[in-house]
Design an enzyme around this catalytic site. Structure first.
Site, PDB file in Angstrom:
ATOM      1  N   ASP A 132      43.934 -33.156 -78.722  1.00 10.18           N
ATOM      2  CA  ASP A 132      42.872 -32.242 -78.309  1.00 10.18           C
ATOM      3  C   ASP A 132      43.120 -30.860 -78.902  1.00 10.18           C
ATOM      4  OD1 ASP A 132      40.879 -30.875 -76.373  1.00 10.18           O
ATOM      5  OD2 ASP A 132      40.806 -32.967 -75.750  1.00 10.18           O
ATOM      6  N   HIS A 167      40.288 -26.377 -73.704  1.00  8.87           N
ATOM      7  CA  HIS A 167      39.740 -27.716 -73.507  1.00  8.87           C
ATOM      8  C   HIS A 167      40.822 -28.745 -73.194  1.00  8.87           C
ATOM      9  CE1 HIS A 167      37.733 -31.524 -74.826  1.00  8.87           C
ATOM     10  NE2 HIS A 167      36.642 -30.938 -74.362  1.00  8.87           N
ATOM     11  N   SER A 422      33.896 -35.575 -72.442  1.00 15.00           N
ATOM     12  CA  SER A 422      35.288 -35.186 -72.680  1.00 15.00           C
ATOM     13  C   SER A 422      36.118 -35.280 -71.414  1.00 15.00           C
ATOM     14  CB  SER A 422      35.351 -33.742 -73.201  1.00 15.00           C
ATOM     15  OG  SER A 422      34.859 -33.648 -74.509  1.00 15.00           O
TER      16      SER A 422
END
Length: 545
Positions: A132, A167, A422
């Site tokens: 990620d 994220h 996600s």
């Protein structure tokens, strides 16, 4: 009357001929006037510019080597996420997804059967690679269980252990965060698992065409606070602060772009490509992880054949599964670049998403909302495996120095709830970690089968559709149910039940026929007798008076 009757009889052949002509006309023109059913619609072959739902066979000759380095120099273009001290709201609530999946009951079950929630019988933690934007390893709720896996964005002293975008930390938090029960209600799916962080992409970094290799990517987050890119782009507030909305930040800040189009490869002005994604999968596999979570994907039009980068990624995920690694990927979010697959023929998608496209080797995860329905941003496709909560997300605050949670992110300068496929994917990756802890004898494909077999199947042929795949995951069932394939039992087969009324019971009509025949005969004899008597009376000569 005869003439009128004659005209009627002569008109009937004309009516029949007219009806036959209309039928023939409709039969000839109908296919052009009415839409064909999905099964009858033609599918364009790949060599003619179309695509089938399944990719071509894997070519392991495309398995990439791992450089372990960024593919080019990247420089930070905006500031990293930071805490919002002005609106420091403390969250003490469980996200709805955690309640929906009954994770508290699951954790009680796991603590009674293993040494921990995400610990194998041999005492070793299940290892989950998070490919990620990196993970803020210093967050106290990780308890030191985040390990460096590599960095394809910036060559730093701690590869993968910083998260400028915010994220990856939120993804990893859903998988393995362990929060104090007396302080926080949120917890990860497998709070004793170990996270291997590989930073592979960033929307806060961009290619640096002016820098030389010796200069690197100037303005890095680990360098100056407020210098170079910091002054140019500004800090973007946080990804929710300690649970509240972010601060105003400096002009030009973008914050963690977790909504809109989601995390996609190859976006202009960002770091990360399909090649480095494939390398990251190869790297995680070589490190011997048990599960890989990929909440980043590549979305494109289905026109044309498979690309070179897709072939490398396909070989990488196939290599992972063959080496006993479960690969979980986000199904993708709608955007201008990512159109919804809502065409009539499900086997001819107009949008392709990788790695979910490689469905034989990947558990791809769609998102549902609080109603249990498919989230409006979740991309459909014949490759969708299962679904999990993906809206109103609560996870760890990714800002450096934070010890709280986040429930908001910054998009185009405005704060909004965290959402996306996600964040549905890590729920499934966490479940895969629990299954691997509970059933260490299962290989990767058997783990995938247990998760899909025990999901809450939709009312569709074969218990699967293109919206939620085999259905929303059911962690308790995945950890307790008997799966026929594992026991050597044949799976249940579909049984066609009649949809109409059963036929009438057969009767023996012989007595009725005999009775009616006898009655008819008696009636006939009576009528004959009456006729004879009547005739004799009429023909008898009149008696003289």
């Amino acid at each position: 009357m005869r003439a009128r009757g004659s005209r009627v009889r002569s008109a009937r052949p004309v009516q029949r001929a007219t009806a036959l002509l209309m039928t023939a006309t409709i039969g000839a023109l109908g296919p052009g006037l009415l839409p064909l059913p999905a099964a009858a619609q033609p599918t364009v072959a790949p060599e003619d510019g179309g695509f089938y739902a399944s990719p071509p066979p894997v070519d392991m000759g495309y398995l990439p080597g791992d450089t372990g380095q960024p593919d080019q120099n990247y420089t930070q273009k905006v500031g990293c996420v930071e805490r919002d001290l002005e609106n420091n709201i403390q969250l003490n609530q469980a996200p709805w997804g955690q309640l929906y999946l009954r994770l508290d009951e699951v954790h009680r079950l796991m603590r009674g059967t293993t040494k921990g929630v995400g610990i194998k019988p041999n005492g070793q933690p299940v290892r989950v690679a998070v490919i990620d934007t990196g993970v803020t390893a210093s967050h106290p709720f990780f308890e030191g269980r985040v390990k460096s896996g590599g960095d394809y964005v910036k060559d730093t002293g701690q590869p993968g252990l910083e998260d400028c975008d915010g994220h990856g930390t939120e993804v990893a938090g859903i998988i393995a965060a362990d929060t104090p029960e007396d302080q926080m209600k949120f917890t990860g799916v497998a709070p004793d698992a170990e996270i291997i962080s590989i930073r592979q992409s960033s929307q806060n970094y961009a290619p640096d065409d002016s820098a030389t290799p010796s200069q690197g990517a100037g303005g890095d987050a680990g360098g100056q606070s407020g210098g170079d890119a910091g002054d140019a782009g500004g800090d973007a507030g946080d990804a929710g602060g300690a649970g509240g909305a972010s601060g105003p930040g400096r002009p030009g800040g973008t914050g963690a772009a977790q909504d809109g189009g989601g995390r996609t490869q190859g976006d202009e002005g960002s770091a990360g490509t399909l090649d480095t994604l494939a390398q990251a999968v190869v790297r995680a596999t070589a490190m011997g992880v048990d599960v890989i979570n990929v909440s980043i994907n590549n979305c494109r039009s289905a026109d044309g054949g498979i690309t070179e980068g897709e072939k490398r990624l396909q070989a990488a995920v196939h290599n992972a599964v063959e080496n006993n690694v479960v690969v979980v990927a986000a199904a993708g979010n709608l955007s201008e670049k990512c159109e919804q697959n809502d065409q009539p023929d499900a086997n001819a998608p107009k949008t392709i998403v990788t790695p979910p496209w490689f469905a034989e080797d990947v558990l791809s995860v769609a998102a549902i909302d609080k109603t249990g329905g498919v989230a409006d941003f979740s991309l459909n496709g014949p490759w969708v495996s299962v679904a999990a909560p993906g809206t109103e997300i609560i996870s760890l605050d990714p800002a450096e120095g934070s010890s709280g949670l986040a429930n908001l992110t910054i998009e185009n300068g405005e704060s909004q709830p965290i959402k996306g496929t996600s964040f549905a994917a890590p729920y499934v990756a966490g479940l895969a970690a629990l299954v691997r802890a509970k059933f260490p004898e299962l290989n990767a494909r058997e783990v995938m089968n247990r998760i899909t077999s025990t999901a809450q199947h939709p009312a569709a042929p074969g218990g699967r559709d293109n919206f939620v795949g085999y259905g929303v995951i059911d962690p308790m069932a995945a950890l307790t149910a008997t799966v026929p394939e594992e026991e050597g039992l044949p799976p249940d087969s579909a049984v066609a039940l009649p949809s109409d009324m059963p036929p009438a019971a057969d009767r023996n009509w012989t007595p009725v026929i005999v009775a009616l025949a006898g009655s008819g005969g008696a009636l006939t004899a009576l009528l004959v007798t009456l006729f004879v008597v009547h005739t004799i009376r009429r023909n008898r000569p009149a008696e003289p008076r």
